[in-house]
Design a protein around this motif. Structure first.
Motif, PDB file in Angstrom:
ATOM      1  N   TYR A   1      -6.056  -6.225  -3.860  1.00 46.01           N
ATOM      2  CA  TYR A   1      -5.495  -7.583  -3.854  1.00 46.01           C
ATOM      3  C   TYR A   1      -4.030  -7.514  -4.274  1.00 46.01           C
ATOM      4  CZ  TYR A   1     -10.472  -8.611  -3.992  1.00 46.01           C
ATOM      5  OH  TYR A   1     -11.817  -8.643  -3.727  1.00 46.01           O
ATOM      6  N   HIS A   2      -3.132  -8.020  -3.422  1.00 45.11           N
ATOM      7  CA  HIS A   2      -1.694  -7.966  -3.694  1.00 45.11           C
ATOM      8  C   HIS A   2      -1.124  -9.346  -4.047  1.00 45.11           C
ATOM      9  CE1 HIS A   2      -1.643  -3.853  -2.127  1.00 45.11           C
ATOM     10  NE2 HIS A   2      -2.411  -4.304  -1.150  1.00 45.11           N
ATOM     11  N   ARG A   3      -1.536 -10.361  -3.290  1.00 51.19           N
ATOM     12  CA  ARG A   3      -1.081 -11.741  -3.506  1.00 51.19           C
ATOM     13  C   ARG A   3      -2.255 -12.669  -3.199  1.00 51.19           C
ATOM     14  NH1 ARG A   3       3.521  -9.481  -1.205  1.00 51.19           N
ATOM     15  NH2 ARG A   3       5.434 -10.030  -2.288  1.00 51.19           N
TER      16      ARG A   3
ATOM     17  N   ALA B   1     -19.490  11.159  12.990  1.00 50.54           N
ATOM     18  CA  ALA B   1     -20.363  10.011  13.307  1.00 50.54           C
ATOM     19  C   ALA B   1     -20.144   8.926  12.269  1.00 50.54           C
ATOM     20  CB  ALA B   1     -21.816  10.459  13.352  1.00 50.54           C
ATOM     21  N   ARG B   2     -18.946   8.376  12.260  1.00 49.05           N
ATOM     22  CA  ARG B   2     -18.574   7.330  11.315  1.00 49.05           C
ATOM     23  C   ARG B   2     -17.458   6.475  11.897  1.00 49.05           C
ATOM     24  NH1 ARG B   2     -16.215  10.239   6.167  1.00 49.05           N
ATOM     25  NH2 ARG B   2     -15.159   8.289   5.790  1.00 49.05           N
ATOM     26  N   LEU B   3     -17.297   5.264  11.365  1.00 50.18           N
ATOM     27  CA  LEU B   3     -16.253   4.342  11.788  1.00 50.18           C
ATOM     28  C   LEU B   3     -15.385   4.054  10.576  1.00 50.18           C
ATOM     29  CD1 LEU B   3     -18.590   1.872  13.712  1.00 50.18           C
ATOM     30  CD2 LEU B   3     -17.230   3.729  14.702  1.00 50.18           C
ATOM     31  N   ASN B   4     -14.099   4.386  10.670  1.00 52.35           N
ATOM     32  CA  ASN B   4     -13.149   4.184   9.572  1.00 52.35           C
ATOM     33  C   ASN B   4     -12.243   3.002   9.904  1.00 52.35           C
ATOM     34  OD1 ASN B   4     -14.169   6.482   8.323  1.00 52.35           O
ATOM     35  ND2 ASN B   4     -12.639   7.809   9.248  1.00 52.35           N
ATOM     36  N   TYR B   5     -12.498   1.880   9.268  1.00 56.46           N
ATOM     37  CA  TYR B   5     -11.716   0.661   9.507  1.00 56.46           C
ATOM     38  C   TYR B   5     -10.776   0.390   8.347  1.00 56.46           C
ATOM     39  CZ  TYR B   5     -14.926  -0.819  13.226  1.00 56.46           C
ATOM     40  OH  TYR B   5     -15.662  -0.907  14.372  1.00 56.46           O
ATOM     41  N   GLU B   6      -9.561  -0.046   8.687  1.00 58.88           N
ATOM     42  CA  GLU B   6      -8.579  -0.491   7.695  1.00 58.88           C
ATOM     43  C   GLU B   6      -8.248  -1.948   7.992  1.00 58.88           C
ATOM     44  OE1 GLU B   6      -4.965   1.754   7.795  1.00 58.88           O
ATOM     45  OE2 GLU B   6      -3.951   0.434   6.387  1.00 58.88           O
ATOM     46  N   PHE B   7      -7.934  -2.710   6.958  1.00 60.22           N
ATOM     47  CA  PHE B   7      -7.641  -4.128   7.130  1.00 60.22           C
ATOM     48  C   PHE B   7      -6.373  -4.499   6.364  1.00 60.22           C
ATOM     49  CE2 PHE B   7     -12.152  -3.291   7.096  1.00 60.22           C
ATOM     50  CZ  PHE B   7     -12.510  -3.728   8.363  1.00 60.22           C
ATOM     51  N   VAL B   8      -5.541  -5.328   6.991  1.00 61.30           N
ATOM     52  CA  VAL B   8      -4.318  -5.816   6.352  1.00 61.30           C
ATOM     53  C   VAL B   8      -4.266  -7.327   6.572  1.00 61.30           C
ATOM     54  CG1 VAL B   8      -1.805  -5.688   6.242  1.00 61.30           C
ATOM     55  CG2 VAL B   8      -3.131  -3.643   6.868  1.00 61.30           C
ATOM     56  N   LEU B   9      -4.270  -8.083   5.473  1.00 63.02           N
ATOM     57  CA  LEU B   9      -4.157  -9.534   5.552  1.00 63.02           C
ATOM     58  C   LEU B   9      -2.733  -9.914   5.182  1.00 63.02           C
ATOM     59  CD1 LEU B   9      -7.234  -8.926   5.119  1.00 63.02           C
ATOM     60  CD2 LEU B   9      -7.379 -11.210   4.148  1.00 63.02           C
ATOM     61  N   ARG B  10      -2.151 -10.826   5.997  1.00 56.60           N
ATOM     62  CA  ARG B  10      -0.778 -11.276   5.749  1.00 56.60           C
ATOM     63  C   ARG B  10      -0.744 -12.796   5.734  1.00 56.60           C
ATOM     64  NH1 ARG B  10      -0.269  -6.934   9.247  1.00 56.60           N
ATOM     65  NH2 ARG B  10       0.995  -5.227   8.437  1.00 56.60           N
ATOM     66  N   ASN B  11       0.083 -13.344   4.844  1.00 59.49           N
ATOM     67  CA  ASN B  11       0.252 -14.792   4.811  1.00 59.49           C
ATOM     68  C   ASN B  11       1.231 -15.209   5.912  1.00 59.49           C
ATOM     69  OD1 ASN B  11       2.822 -14.226   3.819  1.00 59.49           O
ATOM     70  ND2 ASN B  11       2.253 -14.650   1.687  1.00 59.49           N
TER      71      ASN B  11
ATOM     72  N   THR C   1      -3.532  -8.748   1.046  1.00 57.21           N
ATOM     73  CA  THR C   1      -4.716  -7.947   0.746  1.00 57.21           C
ATOM     74  C   THR C   1      -4.798  -6.793   1.729  1.00 57.21           C
ATOM     75  OG1 THR C   1      -5.802 -10.047   0.244  1.00 57.21           O
ATOM     76  CG2 THR C   1      -7.207  -8.095   0.311  1.00 57.21           C
ATOM     77  N   THR C   2      -5.221  -5.651   1.243  1.00 59.38           N
ATOM     78  CA  THR C   2      -5.516  -4.518   2.116  1.00 59.38           C
ATOM     79  C   THR C   2      -6.882  -3.962   1.715  1.00 59.38           C
ATOM     80  OG1 THR C   2      -4.370  -2.986   0.636  1.00 59.38           O
ATOM     81  CG2 THR C   2      -3.088  -3.877   2.482  1.00 59.38           C
TER      82      THR C   2
ATOM     83  N   MET D   1       0.848  -1.168   0.000  1.00 64.35           N
ATOM     84  CA  MET D   1       0.000   0.000   0.000  1.00 64.35           C
ATOM     85  C   MET D   1       0.895   1.233   0.000  1.00 64.35           C
ATOM     86  SD  MET D   1      -3.036   0.996   2.642  1.00 64.35           S
ATOM     87  CE  MET D   1      -1.970   0.914   4.051  1.00 64.35           C
ATOM     88  N   ASN D   2       0.717   2.092  -0.955  1.00 60.70           N
ATOM     89  CA  ASN D   2       1.541   3.285  -1.069  1.00 60.70           C
ATOM     90  C   ASN D   2       0.961   4.473  -0.321  1.00 60.70           C
ATOM     91  OD1 ASN D   2       3.302   1.864  -2.720  1.00 60.70           O
ATOM     92  ND2 ASN D   2       2.075   2.322  -4.525  1.00 60.70           N
ATOM     93  N   LYS D   3      -0.309   4.683  -0.450  1.00 60.71           N
ATOM     94  CA  LYS D   3      -0.954   5.842   0.151  1.00 60.71           C
ATOM     95  C   LYS D   3      -1.887   5.356   1.264  1.00 60.71           C
ATOM     96  CE  LYS D   3      -3.951   9.653  -1.150  1.00 60.71           C
ATOM     97  NZ  LYS D   3      -4.768  10.221  -2.208  1.00 60.71           N
ATOM     98  N   PRO D   4      -1.762   5.939   2.475  1.00 60.52           N
ATOM     99  CA  PRO D   4      -2.641   5.462   3.564  1.00 60.52           C
ATOM    100  C   PRO D   4      -4.113   5.724   3.242  1.00 60.52           C
ATOM    101  CG  PRO D   4      -1.330   7.363   4.257  1.00 60.52           C
ATOM    102  CD  PRO D   4      -0.889   7.016   2.873  1.00 60.52           C
TER     103      PRO D   4
END
Length: 153
Positions: free
Chosen positions: A78-80, A100-110, A117-118, A1-4
């Motif tokens: 999708y990265h791998r 009034a919002r929820l900002n979630y980020e996800f990072v999947l690692r093997n 995946t992010t 991921m290049n840009k947050p």
């Protein structure tokens, strides 16, 4: 991921984190043995539930206070590929917002720690009549205060 997905501004508390360990199940893969792209929202859900349980802001915590939190936006990069039988982790991060919002980020690692995946989701807060809230409800403001004061880890 290049840009947050959600850039952190000076003075904001660090994101809250929770991690879930999983193994790719047979029902989650396509005929090539690769996780079908439509399974990723469920993986994001696993991390959201873990964050909710860890910090007391799960779906039922909102619902019992007559607040709904539907997903307004979702994005996946999708990265791998993940493959059948492969262990992986899902890291969920809740980013600070006074709206009034929820900002979630996800990072999947093997298993090797490589990012596969992010993605992110944005949930809007609504009252039980489906009106979008313009400000967070009182219980969530108290949660934000504990987060800002460093009482959540």
């Amino acid at each position: 991921m290049n840009k947050p997905y959600f850039p952190q501004r000076p003075g904001q508390p660090a994101p809250l984190r929770a991690e879930v360990e999983r193994v790719v199940r047979f029902e989650e893969v396509d005929p090539l043995g690769i996780v079908w792209h439509g399974r990723y929202p469920g993986y994001f859900e696993d991390a959201r539930v873990a964050l909710g349980e860890k910090y007391g802001i799960g779906y039922l915590d909102f619902y019992e206070r007559k607040v709904l939190a539907p997903i307004r936006k979702m994005h996946v990069d999708y990265h791998r590929p993940l493959r059948f039988g492969q262990p992986f982790t899902i890291e969920g991060l809740l980013h600070w917002s006074e709206a009034a919002r929820l900002n979630y980020e996800f990072v999947l690692r093997n298993q090797a720690g490589e990012v596969t995946t992010t993605g992110y989701t944005v949930q809007m807060l609504m009252d039980e009549k489906h009106n979008v809230l313009l400000a967070p409800p009182d219980f969530y403001l108290e949660f934000l205060e504990r987060w800002r004061d460093g009482r959540l880890r």
